[in-house]
Structures are given as C-alpha cells and as structure tokens.
Motif scaffolding. Structure first.
Motif, PDB file in Angstrom:
ATOM      1  N   PHE B  12       1.838  25.128 -24.012  1.00  0.00           N
ATOM      2  CA  PHE B  12       0.456  25.612 -23.918  1.00  0.00           C
ATOM      3  C   PHE B  12       0.374  27.139 -23.884  1.00  0.00           C
ATOM      4  CE2 PHE B  12       0.430  21.365 -21.947  1.00  0.00           C
ATOM      5  CZ  PHE B  12      -0.462  20.742 -22.811  1.00  0.00           C
ATOM      6  N   GLY B  41      -5.758  25.604 -19.811  1.00  0.00           N
ATOM      7  CA  GLY B  41      -6.658  25.291 -18.701  1.00  0.00           C
ATOM      8  C   GLY B  41      -6.591  23.841 -18.259  1.00  0.00           C
ATOM      9  N   ALA B  42      -6.696  22.919 -19.206  1.00  0.00           N
ATOM     10  CA  ALA B  42      -6.708  21.492 -18.857  1.00  0.00           C
ATOM     11  C   ALA B  42      -5.362  21.022 -18.320  1.00  0.00           C
ATOM     12  CB  ALA B  42      -7.102  20.659 -20.077  1.00  0.00           C
ATOM     13  N   ALA B  43      -4.292  21.730 -18.692  1.00  0.00           N
ATOM     14  CA  ALA B  43      -2.965  21.332 -18.209  1.00  0.00           C
ATOM     15  C   ALA B  43      -2.661  21.911 -16.833  1.00  0.00           C
ATOM     16  CB  ALA B  43      -1.900  21.777 -19.207  1.00  0.00           C
ATOM     17  N   LEU B  45      -5.020  23.404 -14.528  1.00  0.00           N
ATOM     18  CA  LEU B  45      -6.044  23.256 -13.484  1.00  0.00           C
ATOM     19  C   LEU B  45      -6.658  21.868 -13.516  1.00  0.00           C
ATOM     20  CD1 LEU B  45      -7.847  26.671 -14.160  1.00  0.00           C
ATOM     21  CD2 LEU B  45      -6.098  26.195 -12.422  1.00  0.00           C
ATOM     22  N   ASP B  46      -7.049  21.381 -12.337  1.00  0.00           N
ATOM     23  CA  ASP B  46      -7.695  20.063 -12.315  1.00  0.00           C
ATOM     24  C   ASP B  46      -9.208  20.208 -12.535  1.00  0.00           C
ATOM     25  OD1 ASP B  46      -8.943  20.726  -9.923  1.00  0.00           O
ATOM     26  OD2 ASP B  46      -7.736  19.385  -8.679  1.00  0.00           O
ATOM     27  N   VAL B  51      -5.198  24.376  -8.916  1.00  0.00           N
ATOM     28  CA  VAL B  51      -3.945  24.177  -9.661  1.00  0.00           C
ATOM     29  C   VAL B  51      -3.446  22.768  -9.372  1.00  0.00           C
ATOM     30  CG1 VAL B  51      -1.562  24.925  -9.971  1.00  0.00           C
ATOM     31  CG2 VAL B  51      -3.365  26.628  -9.591  1.00  0.00           C
TER      32      VAL B  51
END
Lengths: 401, 95
Positions: B12, B41-43, B45-46, B51
């Motif tokens: 990413f 971002g999607a990987a 942060l939830d 994080v």
C-alpha cells in the motif's frame, strides 16, 4: 472461581490458573478418560472412513463438566486461564484418539468470547448458550484470496445488513448452529456478523480433506443473506479482532498433540514388544531403540515449546496481533508431530500403514497442521520478517547488541 | 518523522521500506501519509480512524500499547519530531 450460574457444580471450576500439569492430568483421567474410551473411541475409525463429524453428545458432556464455559468471561463463563485450558487440551489429547475433539472443543469454548460486547440478548443467547452447550459457533474467515482482497461483502439495507460471498473453510461447520462471518464493508474494511445456520440464502457444504475428517470441515456460500443490525457483532476493526483471535488460538490447535504423541509412543512400544523377529521382541533391537529415542525426544520437545507458549500467554507477555513466540511454538509442535508419525510408520510397516493401528490416521491428522491456522510456509515467512523487524526495531532504540 | 513498514502493508506504500513525513503529532503524520498513499487508509486505520489492532507500532523501538477498541486512539496524539521513527510491524495470518 465463581460467576457462572451453578459454577460450583461444574467440575472444571476446580481448575485454577496455577493448576499443575499433574493435577490437570488427574482431572482429565477422572472426568473424561473412561467416557471417551467408552463412548467416542470405538467410532473413531468409522468416522474417519466416512468423514462423519464428531457426535454432538460429546460436546454436551464437555458442557456438563464446564469445559465450554471455561474460557468465557463471568457471569456466563468461568473466566478460566488460557494456560490451564491449553494443558487440559494436552491431556485430552492423551486420552482421546481423535485430534478433532480437542481442536473443536477449543474452538467452541473460545470463539463465543468474541461476542462479549454484543447486545445483551445476543450475549445471553449465543454466549450463554455456548457455555451451556446449547449453541456451537464456528467462524467463516478464509477465502481463496489474500485478506485485503476478500470478496465477501456486507452492505446495509434499511436496518439490516446483506451478506454475499463464499468462504472456503470452516472448522466444525458441520456441527455449528451459527457462524461468525467476516465480510468487507463499503470502506473495504472487515466487519463480522453472526449468521444462523438456517438463515435463508446460507448454503453450507461438507469439505473432503486428507485427514481431520471428524472435524466437520465445511465451505459456505452466502446469497443475499439478510442479518439484523443486532447480529453485526464486530462493527469495526474486524481484521484486528480476527488477527488477535487467531494469534491467541494458534497454539490451541496443536495443544493436544504432545499428549497424543505420548499416548502413541506407549501404543507403539506395546506393539513392538509383541513382534518377535530373530527370536527377540523388536524393542530389543538397537536401531528400533534409537528411533524410539528420537520419538521420545520429539515428544518432550513439542511439550516443552507448548508449555513455554502457554506460560507466555499466562504472563501477558505475548503480543496481541502476531506473537512470534506463539507462532513459532505452533510451527515447532507441528514439525515434531509430523516427524514423529513418520517414524512410527517406519517402525510398524504394513500394520501401521493400514487402519489396524492408529498411526496412518494420526499422520493424516497431523498433516492438517501444515495447512491449518496459517500454513507452515507462511508462518516461516512471517517469522523471518519478524526476526528482521526485531533487529531493525532494536537498532532504532540504539540497542543493537 | 520516519515511518518504516513491513509485511502486508508494503504493497500500500509502493513497497517503500521507509517514508519521511512532517507533522507535530503521530496522528498528523499518519494523516499526511494516508493523503500521499490513499489505499493505505483502509488497511492501516479502522472504521473509527483508529490504527487497527492488526498493526504493531514501535516508536523509537518501544512498542506502543494497542488503543482501546471503543474510544479514541491515544497513540495518535503523541508528539513527534523529525528524529523520531515509527516502525509498523504487520503480519497477516490465516484461519
């Protein structure tokens, strides 16, 4: 230990966080050994041959003893320690021929804890039901692609959620009353949903495997499966939750194996003592003794790394997401078990190759450890990356030596 | 400050082993990092901007405790400077 309704009546409540391996061995002998020998072992070969899942009744017996409540938090569970539970699994492996029982027991006892922050109704029905043995839960995570490419999707529809996709492997799926299903949402992040087995659009099929055939392995397809909002049990960071769950569970899938190895070594020695060659039992030949010595060493080594990993969990030193020590322990136990079973086949010849003896079936079961709970090859890659990272992290701390 | 990456997260960030960004807090640096690498971002942060527990963070070699699942992420409020390094250790396992 208290909290579970009627906990004083649950035999497992006797086992505390500091119970010794000897005390746990005696507990399993007293409460389970005769039952398993009488009710379960006689059907083991047939279940393996016809890929039939373990009978539901054995989990009812486990629930009566408090084993399904052991890991769950009070008031519905006993809040027992993972170290003691791991040692229990080891001893169950010693007295039970089928590797599937301790593996499924650990799943059905551990997974409901993931629902602890759901609504009170969900907690009572599924977590309380699991503790009482009324509800068995499995999880549906694995797909044919990498995690970040998962194709199973969850989309909101009114107050509900709709699931679509395919999951390739659910341990215990044939026995499960409901599944924790992981799906990507519109932000591409994972959430988890509780899906009842009889939900319209959910299709669960058995999966034929090389070994572990009484483990009730299944695959599932979800076609427009509607679940209520209350069943969205992990609404955020589903990936972090499942990675933590898998990390803590990894050692459980092979915790029984050192116990099984010890029992098989005893069986093997008895068999070899009865085989006379050149006028003497095979056990009097030094090459046979040498192989038995190697098998003994592998059993002790597997047991040592298992106990080390369980103590690490008990001390709270393990990392939440991926703990290299726990994963190295799983890798090592599986590696020793496979070599152990291979040696057993070398010593038993034709008898060991057939179902006259339990070795070929157990070898096929141990081979499940190559593929299950992260493949051995992937674990090696991750362990290598972790070793590199740890050096780089120490460097950034100014502590290279 | 400098981010270092490992494992599944590398894809990413175009397989860059390390990336330097500027900002007064770790959260501001993460924000800039995600702005430069939007797929990260999607990987990382939830759904709540925290994080993910999937990743282990080490600030100058010291592991930062995971944030509570039901609140803000206090790690993102940490003050950082140009000499600080955050190592993000990512190991995705199967079931």
């Amino acid at each position: 230990m208290s909290g579970h309704p009627g906990s004083s009546a649950l035999a497992a409540a006797e086992l505390g966080p500091d119970s010794t391996p000897v005390a746990i061995e005696r507990w399993v002998t007293r409460h389970l050994a005769d039952y398993l020998g009488r009710e379960l072992d006689p059907g083991a070969v047939d279940r393996d041959r016809h890929a039939r899942a373990l009978p539901r009744e054995v989990f009812s017996r486990c629930a009566e003893l408090g084993l399904l409540a052991y890991l769950l938090p009070p008031p519905l569970g006993l809040g027992g320690s993972r170290r003691t539970f791991g040692l229990l699994l080891e001893q169950i492996g010693r007295v039970c021929e089928e590797l599937e029982l301790p593996s499924l027991l650990s799943l059905f006892a551990d997974l409901p804890g993931a629902l602890s922050s759901a609504t009170p109704e969900i907690v009572e029905r599924y977590v309380g039901g699991a503790a009482r043995g009324e509800v068995l839960l499995a999880f549906a995570y694995t797909e044919r692609c990498e995690t970040y490419e998962f194709e199973t999707r969850a989309r909101p529809r009114g107050d509900d959620w709709v699931l679509e996709g395919h999951k390739v492997a659910q341990t215990g799926g044939a026995l499960a009353d409901a599944f924790v299903v992981y799906a990507r949402d519109d932000t591409d992040r994972l959430q988890a949903f509780l899906v009842d087995r009889d939900a319209p659009g959910l299709h669960v099929e058995p999966v034929w495997s090389m070994g572990f055939r009484a483990g009730g392995m299944t695959a599932m397809t979800l076609e427009d499966v509607v679940v209520p909002a209350s069943h969205r049990v992990i609404p955020a960071d589903g990936l972090g939750q499942v990675q933590a769950f898998l990390n803590a569970r990894r050692i459980f899938i092979c915790a029984a194996w050192p116990g099984r190895m010890q029992a098989l070594l005893d069986t093997l020695i008895e068999f070899l003592q009865g085989r006379i060659r050149q006028g003497v039992p095979l056990t009097q030949m030094q090459t046979v003794q040498s192989t038995l010595g190697r098998m003994y060493a592998r059993t002790r080594a597997a047991r040592a790394v298992l106990h080390d990993a369980l103590e690490r969990m008990a001390s709270g030193e393990h990392r939440l997401a991926f703990d290299p020590v726990l994963s190295a322990a799983k890798y090592t136990v599986v590696d020793h078990a496979l070599a152990f079973a291979n040696d057993a086949l070398h010593l038993t010849g034709w008898s060991g190759y057939t179902d006259q003896l339990p070795f070929e079936r157990t070898l096929r079961g141990f081979m499940g450890g190559i593929a299950g709970q992260t493949t051995q090859e992937v674990l090696l890659v991750l362990l290598g990356q972790a070793a590199i990272a740890e050096l780089e992290i120490r460097r950034s701390r100014g502590d290279e030596r | 400050m400098r981010f270092q990456f490992s494992g599944a997260l590398l894809r990413f960030v175009d397989f860059a082993k390390q990336i330097d960004v500027g900002g007064p807090t770790l959260g501001a640096c993460v924000e800039q990092l995600v702005a430069e690498h939007p797929r990260l971002g999607a990987a990382l942060l939830d759904q709540n901007g925290r994080v993910s527990d999937t990743h282990q963070l080490f600030l100058n070699g010291e592991q930062l405790d995971p944030a509570p699942r039901d609140g803000n992420d206090p790690r993102l409020s940490l003050m950082v400077g140009p000499d600080d390094t955050v190592y993000i250790l990512t190991a995705i396992t199967g079931g």
